[in-house]
Write an enzyme that holds these catalytic residues in place. Structure first.
Site, PDB file in Angstrom:
ATOM      1  N   GLY A  11       0.835  -1.196   0.000  1.00 34.22           N
ATOM      2  CA  GLY A  11       0.000   0.000   0.000  1.00 34.22           C
ATOM      3  C   GLY A  11       0.868   1.244   0.000  1.00 34.22           C
ATOM      4  N   SER A  12       0.319   2.326   0.481  1.00 42.00           N
ATOM      5  CA  SER A  12       1.019   3.606   0.407  1.00 42.00           C
ATOM      6  C   SER A  12       2.118   3.713   1.480  1.00 42.00           C
ATOM      7  CB  SER A  12       0.014   4.747   0.600  1.00 42.00           C
ATOM      8  OG  SER A  12      -0.560   4.649   1.884  1.00 42.00           O
ATOM      9  N   THR A  18       0.653   4.770   4.954  1.00 41.26           N
ATOM     10  CA  THR A  18       0.047   3.695   5.748  1.00 41.26           C
ATOM     11  C   THR A  18       1.115   2.696   6.189  1.00 41.26           C
ATOM     12  OG1 THR A  18      -1.925   3.950   4.371  1.00 41.26           O
ATOM     13  CG2 THR A  18      -1.883   2.059   5.824  1.00 41.26           C
ATOM     14  N   GLY A  19       2.097   2.456   5.329  1.00 39.90           N
ATOM     15  CA  GLY A  19       3.178   1.524   5.688  1.00 39.90           C
ATOM     16  C   GLY A  19       3.883   1.937   6.972  1.00 39.90           C
ATOM     17  N   GLU A  49       5.671  -3.456   1.175  1.00 40.82           N
ATOM     18  CA  GLU A  49       5.805  -3.185  -0.270  1.00 40.82           C
ATOM     19  C   GLU A  49       5.034  -1.903  -0.530  1.00 40.82           C
ATOM     20  OE1 GLU A  49       7.645  -4.885  -2.262  1.00 40.82           O
ATOM     21  OE2 GLU A  49       7.947  -6.793  -1.244  1.00 40.82           O
ATOM     22  N   CYS A 103       2.130  -0.160  -9.002  1.00 40.80           N
ATOM     23  CA  CYS A 103       3.212   0.315  -8.137  1.00 40.80           C
ATOM     24  C   CYS A 103       4.509   0.518  -8.924  1.00 40.80           C
ATOM     25  CB  CYS A 103       3.417  -0.638  -6.961  1.00 40.80           C
ATOM     26  SG  CYS A 103       3.648  -2.344  -7.462  1.00 40.80           S
TER      27      CYS A 103
END
Ligand code: NAD
Length: 460
Positions: A219-220, A223-224, A241, A275
Site C-alpha cells: 500500500g502507500s 500507511t506503511g 511493499e 506500483c
C-alpha cells in the site's frame, strides 16, 4: 497425477472466512468483521498453524497446487468480478488473473530445505532450519487486489504459516472469493486460509493484535509507516511493499517508435495505477521530440476509464497553471468535460517539467506522466536517484554495456533493461528507500516468512 478438484464459485454472495466456514454478512452486501470475528479468526489461525507447519513441504505444495488449479478453473468469473469492482478493463483483469496464477505456480516450485548442514568439523556439526513464523496477516490495496493477495498467500502457506487476508475496502469482492478465502476452504484445513473484510480501521486491529506473528503489507508509504509503528509494539515481523515513482531512462540509440510505444503502454497500464511502472520518463535530448510525439500519439489513442485517485490527480494538474508548466498532451481542465459522467482523467504527458515539480517528485498513481530531457549520463542517473522512492527503474538502450552500466547505478529494488514491471514467483521483488522493506518472491521472499534456527552439536 492427482485428480483436478472441481469447485464452481458463485459471484453473488460474499462472506468472511473464519475457521474453514463462510460467515455471511448480517446487515450489508459485504461482511464487516466484528471484534469477536477477529478474535475467532486469529485463534483459528493459531490452532491451525501447529498442524499446518507439521505437514511435510510436499503435502503443503500439493494442496497449494489444487488451490491454484481451482483458481485457474474459476479465473473467468474472477476476471469479470475484478473488472466490475476495480474498474480495470476486462483484458487487464484477465491479465491480472494470469499473472496471479503464474506467480503462484512459480512460488510452488520453490523449496527451503528442512535441515541443512552448514558446518562440519571433527569437533562439531551445525545445521540450519527454517521455521514458519506462525500467523501471517496480509493487507492489500485495491489496484491489483487478486495478484497482491496471491503473491502473499503462496509464500505464507508453502512455508507453513497460516494466513488471514484483509482486502482493501475499495475492492474486497475477489479477495473474499479468491483469497482464499472461500476457494481456500475447499483445499486447506480450517484456519489455514481466512479472510476478514472491513474498513481501514480493521487494519490496526490486526497489526496490533497479539497472536499475529507477521504482517505483509502492500500500500502507500504513509500507511506503511503506521503499520510498522503498530507492529513494533508486539515486535511482529513486517514486510512492506510501498509506493513507487520509477524512472525510465531512454538512451539515444533506441528504436524510437517501438520503444516510445512500449514505454507509453507500460506507463498508462491500469490507468497508471501500478506500483512499479515508468512514472518519470527521461529521454535523451537527441530523440526527445520524436519520442514525445509517439508517446503523445499513444496517449491520445486511449479511451478513458475510471480513476479512483481523481481528486489527487486533479490536484497535480492544478500545478500546471500555478507553476506555468507545459503539457504535451492531455488536459488540465475538468476531466469530466468530455461529456462522460464519473471520475475520468485524460491521459496527460508533461513536457519537460523541472525536476522539483510535484509531478516528478510525487507518485501520481494515475494517468499522468512527466517526460524530461537528458544529455549527460552521470547527471541523469543522479536525477533519477534523487527522490526518496526506490521500487523499480528501467533503462532502454541497444548498447548492453551502457544499459548495464546505468542499471547498476540506479537506486531501486528492481531494475529492468528494455522492459519494466516483469515479475516472477521465483525472483525477489521489493523496494528500497521509502518504497519498502523486505521482498516478496524467490527464496529470499520465503525466508521473510520464517525464523532461522541453528542447532550446534559438539562431536568431540
Ligand atoms: P493504502 O495505504 O491507502 O491502503 C492499503 C491497505 O491498507 C488497505 O487495505 C487499507 O484498508 C489498509 N489500511 C489503511 N489504514 C491502515 C492502518 N492504519 N493500518 C493497517 N492497514 C491500513 O493504499 P492504496 O491507496 O489502497 O494503494 C495505493 C498505494 O499502494 C500506492 O502508493 C502504490 O504504489 C502502492 N502499492 C505498492 C505495491 C508494491 O508491491 N510495492 C503494490 C501495490 C500498490
Amino acid at each position: 497425477m492427482a485428480s483436478q478438484p472441481s469447485v464452481k464459485l458463485n459471484f453473488i454472495t460474499f462472506s468472511n472466512v473464519i475457521g474453514g466456514k463462510c460467515v455471511d454478512a448480517e446487515n450489508s452486501e459485504v461482511p464487516i468483521a466484528s471484534q469477536d470475528e477477529i478474535e475467532r479468526a486469529v485463534n483459528a489461525a493459531q490452532a491451525a498453524a501447529k498442524l499446518w507447519a507439521a505437514l511435510p513441504w510436499a503435502i503443503r505444495r500439493a494442496k497449494l497446487h489444487d488451490f491454484i488449479n481451482a483458481l485457474d478453473a474459476n479465473s473467468a468469473g474472477f476476471a469479470e468480478m475484478l473488472d466490475q469492482e476495480q474498474g480495470k478493463t476486462l483484458n487487464e483483469a484477465q491479465g491480472e488473473l494470469y499473472l496471479s496464477i503464474q506467480f503462484l505456480r512459480r512460488t510452488a516450485t520453490l523449496e527451503l530445505p528442512d535441515e541443512e548442514e552448514v558446518d562440519r568439523t571433527e569437533q562439531r556439526q551445525v545445521v540450519k532450519r527454517y521455521l514458519p513464523l506462525g500467523v501471517a496477516v496480509g493487507i492489500v490495496p485495491w489496484n491489483y487486489p487478486v495478484f497482491l493477495a496471491c503473491q502473499r498467500v503462496g509464500q505464507a502457506l508453502i512455508t507453513g504459516n497460516t494466513f488471514i487476508l484483509k482486502p482493501s475496502p475499495s475492492a474486497p469482492y475477489c479477495n473474499l472469493k479468491v483469497q482464499l478465502a472461500e476457494l481456500g476452504t475447499h483445499f486447506f484445513p480450517p484456519g489455514v486460509l481466512q479472510a476478514l473484510n472491513g474498513e481501514d480501521d480493521l487494519g490496526p486491529s490486526l497489526t496490533s493484535r497479539e497472536g499475529v506473528n507477521v504482517v505483509t503489507f502492500a500500500g502507500s508509504i504513509a500507511t506503511g509507516k503506521k503499520v510498522m509503528a503498530s507492529c513494533s509494539k508486539t515486535l511482529k515481523r513486517v514486510i512492506l511493499e510501498l509506493g513507487g515513482n520509477d524512472p525510465a531512462i531512454v538512451c539515444a540509440d533506441v528504436d524510437v517508435a517501438k520503444t516510445a510505444t512500449i514505454v507509453a503502454y507500460l506507463a498508462f497500464t491500469n490507468c497508471g495505477q501500478v506500483c512499479a511502472i515508468p512514472k518519470r520518463v527521461y529521454v535523451h535530448d537527441s530523440i526527445y521530440d520524436e519520442f514525445g510525439a509517439v508517446m503523445v500519439a499513444y496517449a491520445t489513442s486511449l479511451r478513458l476509464g475510471t480513476d479512483k485517485s481523481f481528486e489527487s490527480i486533479k490536484n497535480l494538474l492544478a500545478d500546471v497553471e500555478a507553476n506555468k508548466l507545459s503539457i504535451a498532451t492531455g488536459s488540465t481542465q475538468n476531466p469530466g468535460d468530455n461529456g462522460q459522467k464519473g471520475l475520468y482523467s485524460q491521459p496527460t504527458i508533461f513536457d519537460n517539467p523541472p525536476d522539483t515539480s510535484r509531478v516528478v517528485v510525487e507518485e501520481a498513481f494515475g494517468p499522468v506522466i512527466p517526460m524530461m530531457r537528458w544529455a549527460d549520463e552521470a547527471e541523469v542517473i543522479e536525477r533519477a536517484n534523487k527522490i526518496d522512492y526506490g521500487l523499480g527503474a528501467s533503462v532502454w538502450s541497444n548498447d548492453t554495456t551502457q544499459a548495464g552500466r546505468i542499471a547498476r547505478q540506479l537506486h531501486a529494488g528492481s531494475v529492468w533493461i528494455n522492459t519494466h514491471a516483469e515479475l516472477d514467483g521465483t525472483i525477489p521483488f521489493g523496494g528500497i528507500k521509502s518504497s519498502g522493506m523486505g521482498v516478496e518472491g524467490g527464496l529470499e521472499g520465503l525466508k521473510r516468512y520464517c525464523n532461522v534456527q541453528t542447532i550446534w552439536s559438539k562431536l568431540a
